[in-house]
Design a protein around this motif. Structure first.
Motif, PDB file in Angstrom:
ATOM      1  N   TYR A   5       8.488 -27.078  -1.854  1.00 13.87           N
ATOM      2  CA  TYR A   5       7.780 -27.682  -0.729  1.00 13.87           C
ATOM      3  C   TYR A   5       7.382 -26.599   0.267  1.00 13.87           C
ATOM      4  O   TYR A   5       8.175 -25.697   0.574  1.00 13.87           O
ATOM      5  CB  TYR A   5       8.649 -28.717  -0.020  1.00 13.87           C
ATOM      6  CG  TYR A   5       7.923 -29.401   1.110  1.00 13.87           C
ATOM      7  CD1 TYR A   5       6.962 -30.385   0.852  1.00 13.87           C
ATOM      8  CD2 TYR A   5       8.163 -29.036   2.432  1.00 13.87           C
ATOM      9  CE1 TYR A   5       6.270 -30.991   1.886  1.00 13.87           C
ATOM     10  CE2 TYR A   5       7.469 -29.653   3.472  1.00 13.87           C
ATOM     11  CZ  TYR A   5       6.529 -30.625   3.185  1.00 13.87           C
ATOM     12  OH  TYR A   5       5.836 -31.220   4.214  1.00 13.87           O
ATOM     13  N   ALA A  33       6.219 -23.542   9.551  1.00 11.24           N
ATOM     14  CA  ALA A  33       6.713 -24.831  10.032  1.00 11.24           C
ATOM     15  C   ALA A  33       6.274 -25.066  11.476  1.00 11.24           C
ATOM     16  O   ALA A  33       6.260 -24.145  12.290  1.00 11.24           O
ATOM     17  CB  ALA A  33       8.236 -24.876   9.930  1.00 11.24           C
ATOM     18  N   GLU A  67       9.945 -29.172  12.857  1.00  9.81           N
ATOM     19  CA  GLU A  67      10.097 -29.156  11.402  1.00  9.81           C
ATOM     20  C   GLU A  67      11.190 -28.152  11.054  1.00  9.81           C
ATOM     21  O   GLU A  67      11.057 -26.962  11.336  1.00  9.81           O
ATOM     22  CB  GLU A  67       8.774 -28.776  10.747  1.00  9.81           C
ATOM     23  CG  GLU A  67       8.699 -29.005   9.259  1.00  9.81           C
ATOM     24  CD  GLU A  67       7.286 -28.804   8.712  1.00  9.81           C
ATOM     25  OE1 GLU A  67       6.983 -29.373   7.647  1.00  9.81           O
ATOM     26  OE2 GLU A  67       6.489 -28.074   9.349  1.00  9.81           O
ATOM     27  N   THR A  68      12.268 -28.624  10.450  1.00 12.61           N
ATOM     28  CA  THR A  68      13.456 -27.798  10.268  1.00 12.61           C
ATOM     29  C   THR A  68      13.634 -27.350   8.814  1.00 12.61           C
ATOM     30  O   THR A  68      12.970 -27.855   7.898  1.00 12.61           O
ATOM     31  CB  THR A  68      14.718 -28.563  10.689  1.00 12.61           C
ATOM     32  OG1 THR A  68      14.975 -29.605   9.719  1.00 12.61           O
ATOM     33  CG2 THR A  68      14.569 -29.160  12.083  1.00 12.61           C
ATOM     34  N   CYS A 124      16.161 -28.059   6.997  1.00 12.62           N
ATOM     35  CA  CYS A 124      16.626 -29.212   6.221  1.00 12.62           C
ATOM     36  C   CYS A 124      15.467 -30.123   5.813  1.00 12.62           C
ATOM     37  O   CYS A 124      15.484 -30.699   4.725  1.00 12.62           O
ATOM     38  CB  CYS A 124      17.672 -29.991   7.010  1.00 12.62           C
ATOM     39  SG  CYS A 124      18.594 -31.180   6.011  1.00 12.62           S
ATOM     40  N   ASP A 125      14.460 -30.247   6.671  1.00 14.87           N
ATOM     41  CA  ASP A 125      13.280 -31.038   6.321  1.00 14.87           C
ATOM     42  C   ASP A 125      12.620 -30.484   5.063  1.00 14.87           C
ATOM     43  O   ASP A 125      12.255 -31.237   4.145  1.00 14.87           O
ATOM     44  CB  ASP A 125      12.260 -31.022   7.461  1.00 14.87           C
ATOM     45  CG  ASP A 125      12.718 -31.773   8.692  1.00 14.87           C
ATOM     46  OD1 ASP A 125      13.538 -32.707   8.546  1.00 14.87           O
ATOM     47  OD2 ASP A 125      12.261 -31.437   9.806  1.00 14.87           O
ATOM     48  N   GLU A 157      14.913 -30.896   1.946  1.00 15.75           N
ATOM     49  CA  GLU A 157      14.966 -32.270   1.432  1.00 15.75           C
ATOM     50  C   GLU A 157      13.792 -32.557   0.506  1.00 15.75           C
ATOM     51  O   GLU A 157      13.964 -33.163  -0.560  1.00 15.75           O
ATOM     52  CB  GLU A 157      14.975 -33.267   2.590  1.00 15.75           C
ATOM     53  CG  GLU A 157      15.029 -34.709   2.120  1.00 15.75           C
ATOM     54  CD  GLU A 157      14.953 -35.714   3.251  1.00 15.75           C
ATOM     55  OE1 GLU A 157      15.001 -36.936   2.958  1.00 15.75           O
ATOM     56  OE2 GLU A 157      14.834 -35.304   4.425  1.00 15.75           O
ATOM     57  N   GLN A 158      12.601 -32.155   0.908  1.00 15.15           N
ATOM     58  CA  GLN A 158      11.416 -32.409   0.080  1.00 15.15           C
ATOM     59  C   GLN A 158      11.523 -31.703  -1.267  1.00 15.15           C
ATOM     60  O   GLN A 158      11.248 -32.286  -2.325  1.00 15.15           O
ATOM     61  CB  GLN A 158      10.158 -31.954   0.820  1.00 15.15           C
ATOM     62  CG  GLN A 158       9.858 -32.716   2.086  1.00 15.15           C
ATOM     63  CD  GLN A 158       9.581 -34.180   1.847  1.00 15.15           C
ATOM     64  OE1 GLN A 158       8.996 -34.563   0.833  1.00 15.15           O
ATOM     65  NE2 GLN A 158      10.021 -35.017   2.755  1.00 15.15           N
ATOM     66  N   ASP A 194      19.785 -25.215  10.283  1.00 15.13           N
ATOM     67  CA  ASP A 194      19.427 -26.113  11.375  1.00 15.13           C
ATOM     68  C   ASP A 194      20.400 -25.984  12.543  1.00 15.13           C
ATOM     69  O   ASP A 194      20.006 -26.037  13.704  1.00 15.13           O
ATOM     70  CB  ASP A 194      19.441 -27.574  10.895  1.00 15.13           C
ATOM     71  CG  ASP A 194      18.251 -27.913  10.023  1.00 15.13           C
ATOM     72  OD1 ASP A 194      17.710 -26.995   9.379  1.00 15.13           O
ATOM     73  OD2 ASP A 194      17.851 -29.093   9.988  1.00 15.13           O
ATOM     74  N   THR A 225      23.676 -26.593   6.615  1.00 11.07           N
ATOM     75  CA  THR A 225      22.447 -27.309   6.245  1.00 11.07           C
ATOM     76  C   THR A 225      22.648 -28.072   4.948  1.00 11.07           C
ATOM     77  O   THR A 225      22.056 -29.134   4.739  1.00 11.07           O
ATOM     78  CB  THR A 225      21.274 -26.324   6.136  1.00 11.07           C
ATOM     79  OG1 THR A 225      21.168 -25.583   7.359  1.00 11.07           O
ATOM     80  CG2 THR A 225      19.958 -27.052   5.887  1.00 11.07           C
ATOM     81  N   ARG A 246      21.359 -36.769   4.010  1.00  3.86           N
ATOM     82  CA  ARG A 246      20.008 -37.322   3.861  1.00  3.86           C
ATOM     83  C   ARG A 246      19.758 -37.869   2.456  1.00  3.86           C
ATOM     84  O   ARG A 246      19.043 -38.849   2.279  1.00  3.86           O
ATOM     85  CB  ARG A 246      18.965 -36.247   4.164  1.00  3.86           C
ATOM     86  CG  ARG A 246      18.901 -35.834   5.618  1.00  3.86           C
ATOM     87  CD  ARG A 246      17.616 -35.085   5.866  1.00  3.86           C
ATOM     88  NE  ARG A 246      17.586 -34.450   7.168  1.00  3.86           N
ATOM     89  CZ  ARG A 246      16.520 -33.842   7.658  1.00  3.86           C
ATOM     90  NH1 ARG A 246      15.408 -33.780   6.928  1.00  3.86           N
ATOM     91  NH2 ARG A 246      16.542 -33.289   8.854  1.00  3.86           N
ATOM     92  N   THR A 283      13.092 -21.523   7.415  1.00  3.59           N
ATOM     93  CA  THR A 283      12.054 -21.513   8.461  1.00  3.59           C
ATOM     94  C   THR A 283      12.131 -20.122   9.092  1.00  3.59           C
ATOM     95  O   THR A 283      12.493 -19.956  10.251  1.00  3.59           O
ATOM     96  CB  THR A 283      12.282 -22.624   9.500  1.00  3.59           C
ATOM     97  OG1 THR A 283      13.658 -22.622   9.918  1.00  3.59           O
ATOM     98  CG2 THR A 283      11.936 -23.988   8.934  1.00  3.59           C
TER      99      THR A 283
END
Length: 322
Positions: A12, A46, A50-51, A53-54, A57-58, A85, A91, A98, A142
């Motif tokens: 991602y 980012a 927008e972290t 972890c975001d 996750e993707q 994060d 993280t 999540r 990030t």
């Protein structure tokens, strides 16, 4: 014998793209200068809020889907990052929540650009020891949050992103060997000098930045990656011609080409994403791997060599029968 077999990949990138021409407007540089010295054309950055972890996750969800699994199958999470994060929890623990996974081990690994290779080594040993059967391994960063956007020697190099793989215990060959190294005597050549226990005010005020002595790092990276190639081949009684694909850390096209020459490998068999991603640190190798798998370049049964070099200095490789 039990192997760790890669059964799914995911990646991602943030939607926000920053080109070399964009950087020309904010720092004394040029598209031509960046391309010639690094091979980078653009990078994904980012946005506020927008972290890491975001992004993780993707990438993780895509890898789990590609593996044909669901989150409840995962019994180990190893997440490589230099840009967590929070100070704590890790993280990996935030990601675990999540994904709706409960009870299994989840932790971060910090080896900067070699982070994903380190994480693969850790997860592989968990599986070989029988402590896990289905591991989620992620590299996510990030890294832009560590950049001084007035320093033209560093801000043009890095980007943000995440890549992930799912490893499953298997009797079929998978990870053949991992090779991990570090030498802290070189810390000052590539570092963020401030942290929680040293210079907290700078961290709190977002003034802790990457510092790099580029020429010295370049020379060390080329020489060290050459040695790790030899070590990996010798350990597995392989010849250079036995490697089907090189999946290198995407730091600089000149370093990538130097490593390919060491293997006497055509660039047609080297996965290159540095022009589109920049250096995404721990996310670099898994992102490049995911791109090559999804484009149909890398096929089952082929032998892959992943390698990386990063701050510490750290360096390492993973040899895989895919």
């Amino acid at each position: 014998m039990i192997y760790s077999r890669i059964i799914g990949t995911g990646g991602y990138l943030p939607e926000n793209v920053v080109t070399n021409h964009d950087l020309e407007k904010i720092v004394d540089t040029s598209d031509e200068w960046i391309r010639e010295r690094t091979g980078i054309e653009k990078r994904h950055i980012a946005v506020d809020g927008e972290t890491t972890c975001d992004l993780a996750e993707q990438a993780a969800r895509r890898a789990i889907e590609a593996a044909g699994k669901s989150p409840e199958h995962i019994d180990l999470i190893v997440l490589a990052t230099t840009t967590p994060d929070q100070v704590f929890p890790s993280t990996a623990c935030l990601l675990q929540s999540r994904l709706g996974i409960h009870g299994c081990a989840a932790f971060d690994v910090q080896a900067v650009c070699t982070g994903f290779v380190y994480a693969m080594g850790v997860a592989d040993n968990f599986i070989k020891a029988g402590s896990a059967k289905c591991a989620l391994v992620i590299g996510a960063e990030t890294f832009s949050r560590l950049l001084n956007w007035e320093d033209r020697t560093t801000c043009v190099l890095f980007g943000d992103g995440a890549g992930a793989v799912v490893l499953e215990a298997s009797e079929e060959p998978g990870i053949l060997s991992t090779h991990l190294h570090a030498d802290g005597d070189y810390a000052s050549l590539l570092q963020v000098a401030d942290g929680v226990s040293n210079g907290y005010d700078k961290v709190r005020d977002n003034a802790a930045f990457v510092e790099m002595r580029g020429n010295e790092v370049f020379k060390m990276a080329v020489n060290t990656l050459g040695r790790i190639v030899d070590e990996t081949l010798e350990k597995n009684n392989l010849q250079k011609t036995d490697i089907d694909w090189l999946i290198p850390h995407q730091a600089n096209i000149r370093i990538i080409k130097a490593t390919a020459r060491k293997l006497r490998m055509s660039m047609d068999n080297v996965v290159v994403t540095v022009h589109e991603h920049g250096n995404t640190s721990a996310a670099s190798v898994p992102l490049a791997f995911d791109v090559a798998v999804r484009e149909g370049k890398i096929k089952r049964g082929e032998t892959l060599l992943m390698e990386a070099f990063g701050g510490g200095f750290t360096w390492g490789s993973v040899l895989v029968k895919y």
